[in-house]
Design a protein around this motif. Structure first.
Motif, short mmCIF file in Angstrom:
data_model
loop_
_atom_site.label_atom_id
_atom_site.label_comp_id
_atom_site.label_asym_id
_atom_site.label_seq_id
_atom_site.Cartn_x
_atom_site.Cartn_y
_atom_site.Cartn_z
N ARG A 165 -45.86 17.52 124.51
CA ARG A 165 -46.78 18.41 123.76
C ARG A 165 -47.42 17.55 122.62
NH1 ARG A 165 -44.90 24.04 123.73
NH2 ARG A 165 -43.19 24.35 125.16
N ILE A 166 -48.46 17.81 122.36
CA ILE A 166 -49.44 17.16 121.35
C ILE A 166 -50.32 18.03 120.67
CG2 ILE A 166 -50.96 16.09 122.89
CD1 ILE A 166 -50.96 13.46 121.00
N CYS A 167 -50.40 17.81 119.22
CA CYS A 167 -51.25 18.63 118.65
C CYS A 167 -52.79 18.30 118.97
CB CYS A 167 -51.11 18.48 117.24
SG CYS A 167 -49.62 19.62 116.63
N THR A 168 -53.68 19.04 119.16
CA THR A 168 -55.08 18.56 119.51
C THR A 168 -55.65 18.01 118.04
OG1 THR A 168 -56.05 20.87 118.88
CG2 THR A 168 -55.57 20.21 121.47
N SER A 169 -55.36 18.42 117.19
CA SER A 169 -55.73 17.74 115.65
C SER A 169 -55.62 16.52 115.82
CB SER A 169 -55.17 18.41 114.55
OG SER A 169 -53.80 18.20 114.76
N MET A 170 -54.59 15.62 116.40
CA MET A 170 -54.23 14.35 116.40
C MET A 170 -55.06 13.50 117.46
SD MET A 170 -50.04 14.28 116.68
CE MET A 170 -50.13 12.75 116.80
N LEU A 171 -55.91 14.36 118.34
CA LEU A 171 -57.00 13.65 119.22
C LEU A 171 -58.34 13.81 118.71
CD1 LEU A 171 -55.38 15.43 122.37
CD2 LEU A 171 -54.80 13.10 121.57
N SER A 172 -59.01 12.91 119.46
CA SER A 172 -60.55 12.79 119.10
C SER A 172 -61.04 14.08 119.42
CB SER A 172 -61.37 11.78 119.54
OG SER A 172 -60.73 10.35 119.17
N PRO A 173 -61.97 14.80 118.66
CA PRO A 173 -62.59 16.32 119.11
C PRO A 173 -63.69 15.81 120.01
CG PRO A 173 -63.28 15.51 116.81
CD PRO A 173 -62.22 14.72 117.17
N ASN A 174 -63.93 16.93 120.65
CA ASN A 174 -65.14 17.02 121.70
C ASN A 174 -65.14 15.86 122.78
OD1 ASN A 174 -66.30 18.99 120.45
ND2 ASN A 174 -67.08 17.68 118.88
N THR A 175 -63.77 15.71 123.18
CA THR A 175 -63.31 14.42 124.22
C THR A 175 -62.66 14.96 125.40
OG1 THR A 175 -63.42 12.91 122.00
CG2 THR A 175 -62.52 12.36 124.20
N LEU A 176 -62.97 14.75 126.40
CA LEU A 176 -62.27 14.94 127.73
C LEU A 176 -61.07 13.95 127.71
CD1 LEU A 176 -62.26 16.57 130.43
CD2 LEU A 176 -63.65 15.06 131.37
N TYR A 177 -59.84 14.64 127.78
CA TYR A 177 -58.72 13.63 127.85
C TYR A 177 -58.12 13.98 129.00
CZ TYR A 177 -58.55 11.90 123.04
OH TYR A 177 -58.59 11.30 121.74
N VAL A 178 -57.18 12.87 129.69
CA VAL A 178 -56.56 12.82 130.80
C VAL A 178 -55.18 12.54 130.34
CG1 VAL A 178 -56.28 12.05 133.07
CG2 VAL A 178 -58.50 11.93 132.05
N ALA A 179 -54.17 13.03 131.21
CA ALA A 179 -52.68 12.82 130.66
C ALA A 179 -52.08 12.05 131.96
CB ALA A 179 -51.89 14.06 130.31
N PHE A 180 -51.22 11.15 131.69
CA PHE A 180 -50.26 10.58 132.83
C PHE A 180 -49.10 10.26 132.67
CE2 PHE A 180 -54.89 9.02 132.65
CZ PHE A 180 -55.22 9.09 134.00
N MET A 181 -48.16 10.61 133.49
CA MET A 181 -46.75 10.39 133.29
C MET A 181 -46.89 8.90 133.81
SD MET A 181 -43.83 11.63 132.76
CE MET A 181 -43.99 13.34 132.99
N VAL A 182 -45.96 8.02 132.77
CA VAL A 182 -45.83 6.48 133.10
C VAL A 182 -44.39 6.36 133.45
CG1 VAL A 182 -45.95 4.33 132.00
CG2 VAL A 182 -47.55 6.19 131.22
N LYS A 283 -61.32 20.51 121.98
CA LYS A 283 -62.11 20.86 120.78
C LYS A 283 -61.50 20.89 119.60
CE LYS A 283 -64.58 23.50 124.43
NZ LYS A 283 -65.08 24.88 124.93
N GLU A 284 -62.22 21.29 118.49
CA GLU A 284 -61.69 21.44 117.18
C GLU A 284 -60.84 22.49 117.13
OE1 GLU A 284 -63.68 19.99 113.95
OE2 GLU A 284 -65.05 18.88 114.70
N GLY A 285 -59.54 22.57 116.44
CA GLY A 285 -58.77 23.64 116.02
C GLY A 285 -58.01 24.61 117.21
N GLU A 286 -57.72 23.78 118.09
CA GLU A 286 -57.42 24.79 119.36
C GLU A 286 -55.70 24.95 119.34
OE1 GLU A 286 -59.85 24.39 123.11
OE2 GLU A 286 -59.30 22.22 122.50
N GLY A 287 -54.96 24.04 118.63
CA GLY A 287 -53.41 24.10 118.82
C GLY A 287 -52.91 23.11 119.49
N GLU A 288 -52.14 23.38 120.33
CA GLU A 288 -51.01 22.48 120.90
C GLU A 288 -51.29 22.24 122.53
OE1 GLU A 288 -46.21 21.72 120.18
OE2 GLU A 288 -46.79 23.36 121.35
#
Length: 319
Positions: A165-182, A283-288
């Motif tokens: 889990r990570i708060c979206t406020s920590m990430l860059s807004p208006n950005t398409l993110y991809v998550a990977f299990m390492v 996007k901005e202010g979305e939550g977790e």
């Protein structure tokens, strides 16, 4: 051939000279301000146009605009070492190539070199791993190739479930993110070639898209799925109890072909492998933002994986 190359080089030098003469009347600070409104990649490309642009592209104001607003607070968790660089460009490149360990060792932070967008990796300790604190099924070890002090080694389970889990406020807004299990495999890896795992990524509390992946590093081709016959007490009841060791498996495997939609692990430059969990437009202010990986349907015993964490980074743009 050499004559043509010398001629072309002379033409390029001539063009650069014209550009310097043309832009020479413009204040360098004006050009630096214009470059700061582009991207790190574009600023580097434009610096090749002429020496005037190259000089403007070295301004601290340009590279500070590419740093996140909270970069001073983040770099303080690095003991202030990142703040000792002579220029903001050096600091930017440092944050791109050398992740900083933050949050008491539970996360790492770095920047995407092309865009300056924020990237994080959640350590295995920062993840929710079912039975992760049960020594019979998981153990915590140290590996020199890991950026974190501890990684999670799977001994053997029949119910594999991991969440991050990570708060979206920590990430860059208006950005398409991809998550990977390492993660990486060991000589004891077993049980992952028979059944795909389910992975997903989405906002907590909202529906997220799920797809399947194979954790077997071999990847591709035809696999054999062994129908598993669980004894009583399995299924959803496993969420609240330890896995049943009296698990049997049919001796007659049926072939399973990996479809084009099934993703397989890919090798990373740091020696680990990664499997995509999903993507999400932040996007901005979305939550977790919640990312998950689980294999609970096959109910066969599996083990031998070492999990370093989940990395969240911007999806590369096609350019």
């Amino acid at each position: 051939m050499q004559k043509n190359m010398r001629s072309r080089r002379s033409e390029m030098d001539e063009e650069s000279g014209y550009a310097d003469d043309f832009f020479g009347a413009i204040p360098e600070g004006f050009v630096a301000k214009a470059l700061s409104l582009t991207s790190p990649r574009d600023a580097c490309r434009l610096s090749l146009v002429c020496s005037f642009f190259r000089s403007a592209a070295e301004w601290d104001d340009v590279w500070e605009s590419f740093l996140p607003p909270e970069y001073r607070r983040i770099t303080e968790e690095d003991g202030g070492r990142s703040l000792s660089f002579r220029s903001k460009k050096q600091l930017y490149l440092r944050l791109c190539d050398h992740p900083i360990i933050i949050d008491s060792g539970n996360k790492s932070f770095n920047l995407d070199k092309h865009t300056g967008k924020k990237c994080y990796m959640l350590s295995a300790r920062d993840l929710s791993i079912v039975w992760g604190d049960t020594p019979r099924y998981w153990r915590w070890i140290s590996l020199p190739e890991s950026r974190f002090k501890k990684v999670a080694e799977l001994i053997s389970v029949c119910w594999l479930e991991v969440h991050g889990r990570i708060c979206t406020s920590m990430l860059s807004p208006n950005t398409l993110y991809v998550a990977f299990m390492v993660f990486k495999s060991t000589s004891e890896t077993h049980g992952f070639d028979n059944q795909p795992a389910e992975v997903s990524m989405g906002i907590n509390g909202l529906e997220s898209q799920t797809h399947t992946v194979f954790l077997d590093p071999e990847g591709g081709g035809e696999r054999r799925r062994y129908p598993v016959v669980p004894r009583r007490g399995m299924g959803m009841l496993l969420r609240g109890r330890e896995p049943n060791p009296n698990l049997t498996r049919s001796p007659s495997p049926s072939p399973v072909r990996v479809s084009s939609n099934d993703k397989v692990p890919k090798q990373r430059e740091d020696g680990w492998v990664e499997i995509e969990l999903g993507e999400y437009l932040v996007k901005e202010g979305e939550g977790e933002l919640v990312m998950s990986m689980k294999e609970v349907k096959g109910r066969n015993w599996k083990g031998g994986l070492v999990i370093q964490g989940i990395e969240v980074r911007p999806k590369p743009s096609i350019s």
